[in-house]
Write an enzyme that holds these catalytic residues in place. Structure first.
Site, PDB file in Angstrom:
ATOM      1  N   MET A 116       8.745   4.544   5.110  1.00  0.00           N
ATOM      2  CA  MET A 116       8.881   3.149   4.689  1.00  0.00           C
ATOM      3  C   MET A 116      10.110   2.964   3.795  1.00  0.00           C
ATOM      4  SD  MET A 116       6.658   1.646   6.407  1.00  0.00           S
ATOM      5  CE  MET A 116       7.071   0.043   5.760  1.00  0.00           C
ATOM      6  N   ASP A 157      24.137 -11.435   4.090  1.00  0.00           N
ATOM      7  CA  ASP A 157      24.406 -12.293   2.937  1.00  0.00           C
ATOM      8  C   ASP A 157      25.892 -12.368   2.621  1.00  0.00           C
ATOM      9  OD1 ASP A 157      23.639 -13.878   0.557  1.00  0.00           O
ATOM     10  OD2 ASP A 157      24.376 -12.113  -0.526  1.00  0.00           O
ATOM     11  N   LEU A 207       0.800  -1.224   0.000  1.00  0.00           N
ATOM     12  CA  LEU A 207       0.000   0.000   0.000  1.00  0.00           C
ATOM     13  C   LEU A 207       0.836   1.278   0.000  1.00  0.00           C
ATOM     14  CD1 LEU A 207      -2.845  -1.180   2.398  1.00  0.00           C
ATOM     15  CD2 LEU A 207      -2.751  -1.279  -0.097  1.00  0.00           C
ATOM     16  N   CYS A 208       2.143   1.151  -0.227  1.00  0.00           N
ATOM     17  CA  CYS A 208       3.003   2.343  -0.317  1.00  0.00           C
ATOM     18  C   CYS A 208       2.838   3.006  -1.679  1.00  0.00           C
ATOM     19  CB  CYS A 208       4.468   1.962  -0.131  1.00  0.00           C
ATOM     20  SG  CYS A 208       4.912   1.633   1.566  1.00  0.00           S
ATOM     21  N   HIS A 209       2.826   4.333  -1.664  1.00  0.00           N
ATOM     22  CA  HIS A 209       2.772   5.104  -2.904  1.00  0.00           C
ATOM     23  C   HIS A 209       4.164   5.204  -3.518  1.00  0.00           C
ATOM     24  CE1 HIS A 209      -0.783   6.564  -0.751  1.00  0.00           C
ATOM     25  NE2 HIS A 209      -1.277   6.868  -1.934  1.00  0.00           N
TER      26      HIS A 209
END
Length: 169
Positions: free
Chosen positions: A111, A126, A74-76
């Site tokens: 975000m 990693d 739901l991030c723009h």
């Protein structure tokens, strides 16, 4: 306080930010990567088998900030004007990561900053997992945000980011 990502039926939706005026926005997120002291020495001395951990992880974090709307449903998509990722050894076995993201837009970049910090940390993991299976990514959090209707926020108990939001390794 209501969740604005839910419609009147309780279903998920992307919030309509179309009527909001664009403003300058900034967010800073941090996390830590804990590891064996020997592993942190490999990283800081540039001796990791997979290469320069700081450079690769920095680029991974910046790329992640730009791709946040593809990862968080739901991030723009926002017009990111800058993104940076910095590293600071905290002690003999802990690496701090700080991500800063800026934009001029109708919604914030919290975000994007948290995604950048997380992906940078996962990239560190990693790159050293072959020598240290016990690496832990920890304490992901928003430290500060500026702009928009809610204004300025700084997490209590956090050291303020440098004024220029840079520095580190």
């Amino acid at each position: 306080m209501e969740l604005n990502h839910l419609d009147e039926k309780g279903q998920a939706r992307m919030v309509d930010v179309g009527a909001k005026p664009p403003t300058e926005r900034m967010a800073v997120a941090r996390c830590e990567v804990r590891m064996a002291p020997a592993t942190l020495r490999l990283i800081t001395e540039g001796k990791a088998a997979k290469g320069d951990v700081f450079s690769v992880s920095r680029v991974a974090g910046i790329m992640a900030a730009k791709r946040t709307p593809e990862l968080i449903p739901l991030c723009h998509p926002v017009p990111i004007s800058s993104a940076s990722v910095e590293f600071s050894p905290r002690d003999e076995s802990s690496l701090g990561i700080e991500a800063t993201v800026r934009c001029v837009g109708q919604t914030g970049v919290e975000m994007e900053a948290m995604t950048a910090a997380c992906v940078a940390a996962l990239t560190v993991y990693d790159m050293v997992k072959g020598v240290d299976k016990g690496v832990v990514v920890d304490r992901v959090r928003l430290v500060e945000k500026r702009g928009g209707r809610s204004g300025h926020y700084r997490r209590d108990g956090e050291e303020a980011p440098p004024e220029e939001y840079g520095g580190g390794v």
